[in-house]
Write an enzyme that holds these catalytic residues in place. Structure first.
Site, PDB file in Angstrom:
ATOM      1  N   GLU A  43       1.032  -1.400   0.153  1.00 33.84           N
ATOM      2  CA  GLU A  43      -0.070  -0.124  -0.003  1.00 33.84           C
ATOM      3  C   GLU A  43       1.046   1.558  -0.068  1.00 33.84           C
ATOM      4  O   GLU A  43       1.747   1.498   0.748  1.00 33.84           O
ATOM      5  CB  GLU A  43      -1.336  -0.294   1.346  1.00 33.84           C
ATOM      6  CG  GLU A  43      -1.487   1.232   1.464  1.00 33.84           C
ATOM      7  CD  GLU A  43      -2.919   1.237   2.669  1.00 33.84           C
ATOM      8  OE1 GLU A  43      -3.456   2.211   2.353  1.00 33.84           O
ATOM      9  OE2 GLU A  43      -2.775  -0.049   3.251  1.00 33.84           O
ATOM     10  N   GLY A  48       6.720   1.301   5.168  1.00 36.81           N
ATOM     11  CA  GLY A  48       7.774  -0.309   4.959  1.00 36.81           C
ATOM     12  C   GLY A  48       7.186  -0.014   3.573  1.00 36.81           C
ATOM     13  O   GLY A  48       8.658   0.400   2.838  1.00 36.81           O
ATOM     14  N   CYS A  49       6.251   0.180   2.935  1.00 35.11           N
ATOM     15  CA  CYS A  49       6.231   0.365   1.030  1.00 35.11           C
ATOM     16  C   CYS A  49       7.192   2.358   0.826  1.00 35.11           C
ATOM     17  O   CYS A  49       7.464   2.012  -0.261  1.00 35.11           O
ATOM     18  CB  CYS A  49       5.102   0.463   0.485  1.00 35.11           C
ATOM     19  SG  CYS A  49       4.197  -0.898   0.984  1.00 35.11           S
ATOM     20  N   THR A  50       6.841   2.904   1.852  1.00 42.32           N
ATOM     21  CA  THR A  50       7.730   4.015   1.606  1.00 42.32           C
ATOM     22  C   THR A  50       9.315   4.056   1.883  1.00 42.32           C
ATOM     23  O   THR A  50       9.598   4.550   0.788  1.00 42.32           O
ATOM     24  CB  THR A  50       7.274   5.417   2.422  1.00 42.32           C
ATOM     25  OG1 THR A  50       5.850   5.725   2.158  1.00 42.32           O
ATOM     26  CG2 THR A  50       8.110   6.378   1.990  1.00 42.32           C
ATOM     27  N   ALA A  53       9.628   2.104  -1.931  1.00 38.17           N
ATOM     28  CA  ALA A  53      10.232   2.811  -2.960  1.00 38.17           C
ATOM     29  C   ALA A  53      10.699   4.031  -3.050  1.00 38.17           C
ATOM     30  O   ALA A  53      12.019   4.391  -4.296  1.00 38.17           O
ATOM     31  CB  ALA A  53       8.317   3.733  -2.303  1.00 38.17           C
TER      32      ALA A  53
END
Length: 157
Positions: A43, A48-50, A53
């Site tokens: 998401e 974590g995704c930030t 990315a």
């Protein structure tokens, strides 16, 4: 819950057509003859995704210099992906797969252990696709932190 696809090196990468954060159509076929790093994350705008990315963002120049094109895929809407890209200066394509069809084709959606509970959801995964459209590396159930550094080491970039 259904059986999850497991892609192996040498297999043909499943083709797809999705919208990016700008509403442009992106298809894997557009990258024929090029190397692609396709990463699936749960998401946009979560910690974590930030991290993942932004690690890809910070590695884009050396990866591109070595001939790799980075594509991120999540179930987020085009609008949310645009906000994510703007907020974190992500300049590579972020692809919207709201029904998880591409996630499923790559085995990046299915049963996983989430803090001790078995749930169905996105399995953080990265696939390196060669110039012929075949899977060169399939990395599934990866951790957000340190993943890009390990990938760069694997690819010798």
């Amino acid at each position: 819950m259904t059986d999850r696809v497991v892609l192996e090196p040498g297999q043909e990468a499943p083709d797809f057509t999705l919208l990016d954060q700008d509403g442009n159509t992106r298809a894997l076929a557009q990258y024929q003859g090029k190397r692609v790093i396709l990463f699936f994350y749960p998401e946009a705008m979560t910690p974590g995704c930030t991290t993942e990315a932004c690690d890809f963002r910070d590695s884009t120049l050396p990866l591109e210099a070595d001939g790799y094109h980075v594509l991120g895929v999540s179930r987020d809407s085009v609008e949310k992906l645009r906000r994510f890209a703007d907020r974190d200066a992500l300049e590579y394509p972020l692809l919207s797969d709201p029904d998880a069809a591409v996630h499923r084709a790559y085995g990046a959606f299915g049963e996983k252990n989430n803090y001790g509970r078995i749930v169905e959801g996105v399995i953080r995964s990265t696939f390196v696709i060669d110039e012929q459209g075949r899977i060169a590396h399939a990395l599934t159930n990866v951790k957000a932190t340190g993943h890009v550094a390990r990938l760069r080491k694997l690819l010798d970039v």
